[in-house]
Design a protein around this motif. Sequence first.
Motif, PDB file in Angstrom:
ATOM      1  N   ARG A  94      38.824  54.212  48.037  1.00  0.00           N
ATOM      2  CA  ARG A  94      38.396  52.925  48.321  1.00  0.00           C
ATOM      3  C   ARG A  94      38.651  52.123  46.834  1.00  0.00           C
ATOM      4  O   ARG A  94      38.968  50.955  46.756  1.00  0.00           O
ATOM      5  CB  ARG A  94      36.858  52.975  48.495  1.00  0.00           C
ATOM      6  N   LEU A  95      38.114  52.703  45.636  1.00  0.00           N
ATOM      7  CA  LEU A  95      38.159  51.956  44.452  1.00  0.00           C
ATOM      8  C   LEU A  95      39.774  51.593  43.915  1.00  0.00           C
ATOM      9  O   LEU A  95      39.814  50.661  43.492  1.00  0.00           O
ATOM     10  CB  LEU A  95      37.383  52.715  43.421  1.00  0.00           C
ATOM     11  N   PHE A  97      42.325  51.377  46.110  1.00  0.00           N
ATOM     12  CA  PHE A  97      42.619  50.221  46.781  1.00  0.00           C
ATOM     13  C   PHE A  97      42.252  48.756  46.456  1.00  0.00           C
ATOM     14  O   PHE A  97      42.935  47.903  46.587  1.00  0.00           O
ATOM     15  CB  PHE A  97      42.420  50.526  48.199  1.00  0.00           C
ATOM     16  N   LEU A  98      41.027  48.775  45.957  1.00  0.00           N
ATOM     17  CA  LEU A  98      40.596  47.643  45.301  1.00  0.00           C
ATOM     18  C   LEU A  98      41.266  47.187  44.157  1.00  0.00           C
ATOM     19  O   LEU A  98      41.765  46.164  43.939  1.00  0.00           O
ATOM     20  CB  LEU A  98      38.944  47.717  44.976  1.00  0.00           C
ATOM     21  N   GLY A  99      41.611  48.141  43.326  1.00  0.00           N
ATOM     22  CA  GLY A  99      42.260  47.926  42.134  1.00  0.00           C
ATOM     23  C   GLY A  99      43.878  47.614  42.547  1.00  0.00           C
ATOM     24  O   GLY A  99      44.309  46.733  41.696  1.00  0.00           O
ATOM     25  N   LEU A 100      44.174  48.143  43.531  1.00  0.00           N
ATOM     26  CA  LEU A 100      45.600  47.849  43.936  1.00  0.00           C
ATOM     27  C   LEU A 100      45.747  46.258  44.376  1.00  0.00           C
ATOM     28  O   LEU A 100      46.741  45.577  44.050  1.00  0.00           O
ATOM     29  CB  LEU A 100      46.107  49.022  45.239  1.00  0.00           C
ATOM     30  N   PHE A 101      44.611  46.062  45.130  1.00  0.00           N
ATOM     31  CA  PHE A 101      44.482  44.397  45.439  1.00  0.00           C
ATOM     32  C   PHE A 101      44.630  43.675  44.358  1.00  0.00           C
ATOM     33  O   PHE A 101      45.258  42.673  44.147  1.00  0.00           O
ATOM     34  CB  PHE A 101      43.450  44.416  46.395  1.00  0.00           C
ATOM     35  N   TYR A 102      43.600  44.066  43.174  1.00  0.00           N
ATOM     36  CA  TYR A 102      43.920  43.279  42.065  1.00  0.00           C
ATOM     37  C   TYR A 102      45.166  43.176  41.330  1.00  0.00           C
ATOM     38  O   TYR A 102      45.550  42.178  40.829  1.00  0.00           O
ATOM     39  CB  TYR A 102      42.683  43.602  41.158  1.00  0.00           C
ATOM     40  N   GLY A 286      42.562  46.595  50.271  1.00  0.00           N
ATOM     41  CA  GLY A 286      41.533  46.524  49.050  1.00  0.00           C
ATOM     42  C   GLY A 286      40.912  45.217  49.208  1.00  0.00           C
ATOM     43  O   GLY A 286      39.899  44.895  48.715  1.00  0.00           O
ATOM     44  N   LEU A 287      41.361  44.143  50.026  1.00  0.00           N
ATOM     45  CA  LEU A 287      40.753  43.050  50.332  1.00  0.00           C
ATOM     46  C   LEU A 287      39.516  43.074  50.982  1.00  0.00           C
ATOM     47  O   LEU A 287      38.308  42.401  50.805  1.00  0.00           O
ATOM     48  CB  LEU A 287      41.602  42.026  51.203  1.00  0.00           C
ATOM     49  N   TYR A 288      39.351  44.060  51.794  1.00  0.00           N
ATOM     50  CA  TYR A 288      37.963  44.541  52.573  1.00  0.00           C
ATOM     51  C   TYR A 288      36.812  44.688  51.754  1.00  0.00           C
ATOM     52  O   TYR A 288      35.592  44.240  51.865  1.00  0.00           O
ATOM     53  CB  TYR A 288      38.285  45.642  53.608  1.00  0.00           C
ATOM     54  N   TYR A 289      37.286  45.233  50.596  1.00  0.00           N
ATOM     55  CA  TYR A 289      36.078  45.643  49.565  1.00  0.00           C
ATOM     56  C   TYR A 289      35.745  44.454  48.526  1.00  0.00           C
ATOM     57  O   TYR A 289      34.867  44.518  47.820  1.00  0.00           O
ATOM     58  CB  TYR A 289      36.625  46.892  48.598  1.00  0.00           C
ATOM     59  N   GLY A 294      29.698  45.835  49.026  1.00  0.00           N
ATOM     60  CA  GLY A 294      28.562  46.760  49.545  1.00  0.00           C
ATOM     61  C   GLY A 294      29.332  48.220  50.051  1.00  0.00           C
ATOM     62  O   GLY A 294      28.686  49.163  50.177  1.00  0.00           O
ATOM     63  N   ARG A 295      30.254  48.019  50.674  1.00  0.00           N
ATOM     64  CA  ARG A 295      31.022  49.206  51.498  1.00  0.00           C
ATOM     65  C   ARG A 295      31.826  50.100  50.591  1.00  0.00           C
ATOM     66  O   ARG A 295      32.130  50.887  50.900  1.00  0.00           O
ATOM     67  CB  ARG A 295      31.738  48.459  52.568  1.00  0.00           C
ATOM     68  N   LEU A 296      32.009  49.528  49.267  1.00  0.00           N
ATOM     69  CA  LEU A 296      32.586  50.356  48.358  1.00  0.00           C
ATOM     70  C   LEU A 296      31.821  51.831  48.138  1.00  0.00           C
ATOM     71  O   LEU A 296      32.776  52.885  48.154  1.00  0.00           O
ATOM     72  CB  LEU A 296      32.856  49.673  46.926  1.00  0.00           C
TER      73      LEU A 296
END
Length: 317
Positions: A94-95, A97-102, A286-289, A294-296
């Motif tokens: 999850r982290l 994909f969040l970094g990938l989004f950024y 990653g946009l979801y997070y 809080g779902r991360l």
Amino acid sequence: MLKEEEIPLPKTFKQRLWNVAKTVLKIAVTTALLIWVFSKVPINLVKYRLLHANYWWMFAGVVCYFCSMVISSWRLLSFFRSVGLRLNFKYNLRLYFLGLFYNVLLPGGIGGDGYKIFILNKAHKVPGKKLFWAIMFDRLSGLWAIGLITVGLIFLIPQIDIHKALPVGIFLGGSAIYYFVAYMFFREYTKYFFTAHLKALALQGFQLLAIICVMFGQDFTGKFSPYLLSFLISALASIIPITAGGAGAREAIFTKLSDYFPMDKGLSVFLPSSFYLISLLVALFGLYYVIRPGRLDKGLKKYEEEDIQPVAESKGE
């Protein structure tokens, strides 16, 4: 969730100005490269290929790229565990994909790697320097995998008129120096060194499969090797953060190499453009997070006992 005292301080005016300047510069470089590319290859050729593509093969390309990102997250986990950071696989994914989004969709912002370092430093008290080098070796393993596959592809392209022992010797010598330096000066990062590099090979393999799927979607029946080699070279060029997510740089490299390799110019521009679109689609996970931070770490407590086991027990990963 971050505690109130762990929230980062607001950026200064100079920092905000620099971020804006970097974003503007990246957009300007990307635009200039794309203008040059489409001055060589009519945009209608690329548009036609996109509109007449086999979208089932395009979807297969998305799946392959998604798999490569899952493996990339798994590879990074190896280097995190080398420094004693035993993250749950799902949380790390999850982290990631969040970094990938950024990284892909907000290239002028905080940056995915910087965000991961900040979060993990605060949540697990691992020094930022150790996290930085774990991410750095993660990137280096990717470069090593690209180098190995590149050497193999050189054998398949007769237009590259060099003695085959030269690239093999350079790669083997570079690999030996790379491991020697890592073992002598960064020994803790070599704990899962070989398994991480095997994962890097698998990652690059899935990305090449994504390109092959896109080519199948264009009813391609020629030699794949020039396109795959051009893709790997363009991947190296896109590492330099001077464009928005690598857009423009990949297309420019493909266009230039099409003067030397037997490649269709329209397809040469379509491939990196479609790959960029695929990476955008996958990065949207990653946009979801971002929307629901809080779902991360959902379900993380459930794994805490497993995650604090001694690092030595995970050597068989």
